[in-house]
Enzyme design. Structure first.
Site, PDB file in Angstrom:
ATOM      1  N   ASP A  86     153.336  90.185 -22.358  1.00 14.29           N
ATOM      2  CA  ASP A  86     153.176  89.811 -23.760  1.00 14.29           C
ATOM      3  C   ASP A  86     154.399  90.196 -24.584  1.00 14.29           C
ATOM      4  OD1 ASP A  86     150.638  88.788 -23.343  1.00 14.29           O
ATOM      5  OD2 ASP A  86     149.637  90.680 -23.821  1.00 14.29           O
TER       6      ASP A  86
ATOM      7  N   ARG B  85     152.923  87.359 -16.583  1.00 15.67           N
ATOM      8  CA  ARG B  85     153.368  86.910 -17.901  1.00 15.67           C
ATOM      9  C   ARG B  85     153.162  88.048 -18.894  1.00 15.67           C
ATOM     10  NH1 ARG B  85     150.520  80.899 -18.208  1.00 15.67           N
ATOM     11  NH2 ARG B  85     151.749  79.910 -16.538  1.00 15.67           N
TER      12      ARG B  85
ATOM     13  N   ARG C 186     146.598  97.790 -21.794  1.00 15.48           N
ATOM     14  CA  ARG C 186     146.649  98.296 -23.165  1.00 15.48           C
ATOM     15  C   ARG C 186     145.270  98.729 -23.653  1.00 15.48           C
ATOM     16  NH1 ARG C 186     149.481  93.725 -26.466  1.00 15.48           N
ATOM     17  NH2 ARG C 186     148.892  95.108 -28.194  1.00 15.48           N
TER      18      ARG C 186
ATOM     19  N   TYR D 274     152.205  98.864 -13.244  1.00 20.68           N
ATOM     20  CA  TYR D 274     152.580  99.046 -14.639  1.00 20.68           C
ATOM     21  C   TYR D 274     152.744 100.528 -14.939  1.00 20.68           C
ATOM     22  CZ  TYR D 274     151.664  94.194 -15.963  1.00 20.68           C
ATOM     23  OH  TYR D 274     151.717  92.823 -16.078  1.00 20.68           O
TER      24      TYR D 274
END
Length: 255
Positions: A52, A50, A202, A111
């Site tokens: 952001d 999921r 992040r 990622y």
């Protein structure tokens, strides 16, 4: 009901994230709306992760159940037609077994984060990179990144609203490299793990940027990790520049 795996690409800027929301646009909502135009009923899809608000997808994977036995190519073409003009595309589609699950069958998430190093504002890459004004020490950032690889309690790098049962995770790979592109030099972060905590990537990037700017050292990163204290995390970088690049499965459904 025939089940299909969907490989999804999307630009995250217009969306409040992947997950369906009642009053805001989402990637999941856009795909489910497109599915309802093919088979008029309520559809619920599941995804590998999921993402952001503002986070992009290069290789997100989801699955859907259909009433009709669709040819995978025709299903992807029909979905892409109905997804217009949203910046969402089904880049691959495949039949999968009925017990296959986009989230629970996954064994790896990958990622990529793009950090553009230049003083001029981003134009063509606006929303697609995090821009910082000064050059960064890539070697120092990569050295510090290796302190994070392995199985650790990642409480320091976990959002306060994270819903994961445990902060213990195994980070399989985190490398920082320099990429010289047409818009200027980038620091490129490549990250792999079976699963991630909320805002973990992040938090990594924002902390490692401080190392690249010579405000932190690799020892500071190691100390912050060992502290298991969210207050010891560096700044959390913006979502611009973060991409869910791919998802790994024991048997690649798109091979």
């Amino acid at each position: 009901m025939p089940r299909y795996a969907l490989k999804v690409e999307y630009h995250g800027a217009p969306f409040a994230g992947w997950q369906r929301q009642a009053d805001q646009p989402s990637v999941q909502g856009a795909i489910e709306t497109a599915l309802s135009r093919l088979e008029p009923r309520d559809h619920t899809i599941a995804a590998a992760g999921r993402t952001d608000a503002g986070v992009h997808g290069l290789g997100q994977v989801a699955h859907c159940d259909m009433d009709k036995d669709w040819d995978p190519f025709r299903l992807s073409e029909a979905l892409n037609h109905h997804l217009k003009p949203d910046p969402v595309a089904i880049v691959a589609c495949a039949h999968v077994p009925e017990d296959w699950h986009a989230r629970f069958s996954a064994i790896e998430r990958r990622y990529v984060f793009r950090l553009l190093m230049r003083r001029a504002p981003a134009t063509h890459l606006k929303g697609l990179v995090w821009r910082v004004n000064q050059p960064l020490d890539i070697a120092a950032m990569d050295e510090a990144a290796q302190r994070l690889v392995g199985r650790h309690d990642f409480t320091t790098f976990r959002s306060s609203i994270c819903q994961a049962d445990s902060p213990l995770k195994t980070l399989d790979h985190l490398r920082v490299t320099r990429v010289d592109g047409p818009h200027g030099p980038e620091a490129r972060f490549d990250v792999r793990a079976r699963s991630f905590l909320h805002n973990q990537v992040r938090s990594f990037v924002g902390t490692l940027e401080r190392v690249g700017a010579a405000a932190w050292t690799a020892h500071d990163v190691a100390d912050a990790l060992a502290a298991c204290d969210r207050a010891r995390c560096g700044p959390v970088c913006p979502p611009d520049g973060l991409y869910l690049a791919g998802v790994g499965y024991p048997d690649d459904p798109f091979a």
